[in-house]
Design a protein around this motif. Structure first.
Motif, PDB file in Angstrom:
ATOM      1  N   MET A  70      67.826  38.437  78.385  1.00 39.68           N
ATOM      2  CA  MET A  70      66.661  38.441  77.520  1.00 39.68           C
ATOM      3  C   MET A  70      67.035  37.780  76.209  1.00 39.68           C
ATOM      4  N   ASN A  71      66.228  36.835  75.763  1.00 46.99           N
ATOM      5  CA  ASN A  71      66.494  36.169  74.489  1.00 46.99           C
ATOM      6  C   ASN A  71      66.210  37.121  73.352  1.00 46.99           C
ATOM      7  N   GLN A  72      67.080  37.086  72.353  1.00 46.61           N
ATOM      8  CA  GLN A  72      66.904  37.914  71.173  1.00 46.61           C
ATOM      9  C   GLN A  72      66.389  37.033  70.056  1.00 46.61           C
ATOM     10  N   PRO A  73      65.306  37.427  69.389  1.00 45.50           N
ATOM     11  CA  PRO A  73      64.783  36.590  68.315  1.00 45.50           C
ATOM     12  C   PRO A  73      65.731  36.575  67.129  1.00 45.50           C
ATOM     13  N   ALA A  74      65.889  35.409  66.537  1.00 45.54           N
ATOM     14  CA  ALA A  74      66.681  35.312  65.314  1.00 45.54           C
ATOM     15  C   ALA A  74      65.897  35.966  64.197  1.00 45.54           C
ATOM     16  N   ILE A  75      66.600  36.519  63.253  1.00 48.60           N
ATOM     17  CA  ILE A  75      65.936  37.190  62.146  1.00 48.60           C
ATOM     18  C   ILE A  75      65.261  36.167  61.255  1.00 48.60           C
ATOM     19  N   SER A  76      64.130  36.511  60.784  1.00 47.66           N
ATOM     20  CA  SER A  76      63.431  35.699  59.813  1.00 47.66           C
ATOM     21  C   SER A  76      63.336  36.554  58.563  1.00 47.66           C
TER      22      SER A  76
ATOM     23  N   PRO B 128      84.479  46.686  60.653  1.00 43.65           N
ATOM     24  CA  PRO B 128      85.549  47.417  59.963  1.00 43.65           C
ATOM     25  C   PRO B 128      86.739  47.769  60.857  1.00 43.65           C
ATOM     26  N   TRP B 129      86.600  47.737  62.174  1.00 43.17           N
ATOM     27  CA  TRP B 129      87.707  48.105  63.051  1.00 43.17           C
ATOM     28  C   TRP B 129      88.638  46.946  63.367  1.00 43.17           C
ATOM     29  N   HIS B 130      88.092  45.858  63.901  1.00 44.70           N
ATOM     30  CA  HIS B 130      88.949  44.763  64.382  1.00 44.70           C
ATOM     31  C   HIS B 130      88.605  43.401  63.774  1.00 44.70           C
ATOM     32  N   GLN B 131      87.797  43.420  62.736  1.00 50.06           N
ATOM     33  CA  GLN B 131      87.488  42.227  61.936  1.00 50.06           C
ATOM     34  C   GLN B 131      86.675  41.158  62.665  1.00 50.06           C
ATOM     35  N   TRP B 132      85.991  41.504  63.746  1.00 54.53           N
ATOM     36  CA  TRP B 132      85.104  40.528  64.376  1.00 54.53           C
ATOM     37  C   TRP B 132      84.018  40.191  63.354  1.00 54.53           C
ATOM     38  N   GLU B 133      83.622  38.918  63.296  1.00 46.86           N
ATOM     39  CA  GLU B 133      82.677  38.459  62.280  1.00 46.86           C
ATOM     40  C   GLU B 133      81.380  37.971  62.905  1.00 46.86           C
ATOM     41  N   PHE B 134      80.269  38.408  62.296  1.00 43.97           N
ATOM     42  CA  PHE B 134      78.934  38.059  62.782  1.00 43.97           C
ATOM     43  C   PHE B 134      78.095  37.519  61.635  1.00 43.97           C
ATOM     44  N   ASP B 135      77.312  36.493  61.935  1.00 43.85           N
ATOM     45  CA  ASP B 135      76.399  35.914  60.957  1.00 43.85           C
ATOM     46  C   ASP B 135      75.251  36.892  60.743  1.00 43.85           C
ATOM     47  N   LEU B 136      75.029  37.301  59.512  1.00 41.12           N
ATOM     48  CA  LEU B 136      74.010  38.285  59.180  1.00 41.12           C
ATOM     49  C   LEU B 136      72.611  37.789  59.536  1.00 41.12           C
ATOM     50  N   GLU B 137      72.410  36.502  59.440  1.00 43.19           N
ATOM     51  CA  GLU B 137      71.086  35.930  59.679  1.00 43.19           C
ATOM     52  C   GLU B 137      70.750  35.821  61.163  1.00 43.19           C
ATOM     53  N   THR B 138      71.700  35.386  61.968  1.00 40.62           N
ATOM     54  CA  THR B 138      71.433  35.136  63.382  1.00 40.62           C
ATOM     55  C   THR B 138      72.031  36.183  64.311  1.00 40.62           C
ATOM     56  N   GLY B 139      73.009  36.941  63.827  1.00 39.21           N
ATOM     57  CA  GLY B 139      73.709  37.904  64.662  1.00 39.21           C
ATOM     58  C   GLY B 139      74.798  37.280  65.520  1.00 39.21           C
ATOM     59  N   ARG B 140      74.984  35.977  65.439  1.00 39.05           N
ATOM     60  CA  ARG B 140      75.976  35.295  66.270  1.00 39.05           C
ATOM     61  C   ARG B 140      77.394  35.520  65.761  1.00 39.05           C
ATOM     62  N   HIS B 141      78.309  35.679  66.715  1.00 43.90           N
ATOM     63  CA  HIS B 141      79.734  35.821  66.411  1.00 43.90           C
ATOM     64  C   HIS B 141      80.223  34.490  65.844  1.00 43.90           C
ATOM     65  N   VAL B 142      81.027  34.522  64.793  1.00 39.61           N
ATOM     66  CA  VAL B 142      81.466  33.299  64.122  1.00 39.61           C
ATOM     67  C   VAL B 142      82.320  32.434  65.044  1.00 39.61           C
ATOM     68  N   ALA B 143      83.262  33.037  65.780  1.00 39.35           N
ATOM     69  CA  ALA B 143      84.178  32.264  66.619  1.00 39.35           C
ATOM     70  C   ALA B 143      83.605  31.951  68.001  1.00 39.35           C
ATOM     71  N   ASN B 144      82.688  32.774  68.484  1.00 44.06           N
ATOM     72  CA  ASN B 144      82.107  32.578  69.805  1.00 44.06           C
ATOM     73  C   ASN B 144      80.594  32.753  69.709  1.00 44.06           C
ATOM     74  N   PRO B 145      79.849  31.689  69.391  1.00 40.62           N
ATOM     75  CA  PRO B 145      78.408  31.813  69.145  1.00 40.62           C
ATOM     76  C   PRO B 145      77.590  32.285  70.344  1.00 40.62           C
TER      77      PRO B 145
ATOM     78  N   LEU C 127      78.199  34.976  71.857  1.00 38.07           N
ATOM     79  CA  LEU C 127      78.179  36.420  71.664  1.00 38.07           C
ATOM     80  C   LEU C 127      77.365  36.719  70.410  1.00 38.07           C
ATOM     81  N   ARG C 128      76.477  37.688  70.509  1.00 38.47           N
ATOM     82  CA  ARG C 128      75.679  38.018  69.337  1.00 38.47           C
ATOM     83  C   ARG C 128      75.295  39.480  69.308  1.00 38.47           C
ATOM     84  N   VAL C 129      74.904  39.907  68.124  1.00 42.16           N
ATOM     85  CA  VAL C 129      74.401  41.249  67.877  1.00 42.16           C
ATOM     86  C   VAL C 129      72.911  41.101  67.567  1.00 42.16           C
ATOM     87  N   ARG C 130      72.128  42.022  68.026  1.00 41.05           N
ATOM     88  CA  ARG C 130      70.679  41.967  67.851  1.00 41.05           C
ATOM     89  C   ARG C 130      70.291  42.009  66.373  1.00 41.05           C
TER      90      ARG C 130
END
Length: 139
Positions: A1-7, A102-119, A121-124
């Protein structure tokens, strides 16, 4: 299921919900009194969501790291290195727009939810609307 990017909606603007193909459920997320750089964690049903105010905009992202389940929104807001056009050329950017777990330093773009190193992968993420000095999440 596609997740909408935040606006994100400017914090100073009063907006209404725009027409969309599927009507969104609006979840009250408290007063729109957050200061620059502040965060708030709210529950929408059984989903924990972090709301951030950065650069006079509101962003909402799921408070769950897909790696090990940490409370992602308790992590630090930071930036990242931008793509370079030349070898050994470094440029810092996206300041306060990268949420670091805070646990393992994985980084996500606040605007899109995409993982910085592996786009892939994303968070809703969700759209945040300010209306009558109140914040609402469009779920």
């Amino acid at each position: 299921m596609n997740q909408p990017a935040i606006s994100a909606v400017p914090a100073s603007a009063s907006t209404s919900v725009s027409a969309s193909p599927t009507p969104a459920f609006r979840h009250a997320a408290g007063p729109a009194d957050m200061k620059e750089g502040e965060r708030r964690i709210v529950m929408a049903g059984n989903i924990s969501i972090g709301i951030f105010r950065v650069r006079d905009r509101y962003y909402a992202i799921r408070n769950h790291c897909p790696h090990e389940g940490a409370e992602l929104c308790r992590g630090r807001l930071t930036g990242t290195m931008l793509p370079a056009t030349q070898p050994r050329q470094y440029e810092w950017g996206r300041d306060n727009m990268i949420l670091r777990c805070p646990w393992h330093q994985w980084e996500f773009d606040l605007e899109t939810g995409r993982h910085v190193a592996n786009p892939r992968l994303r968070v809703r993420t969700w759209r945040v609307v300010e209306e009558n000095c109140q914040l609402f999440l469009e779920i």
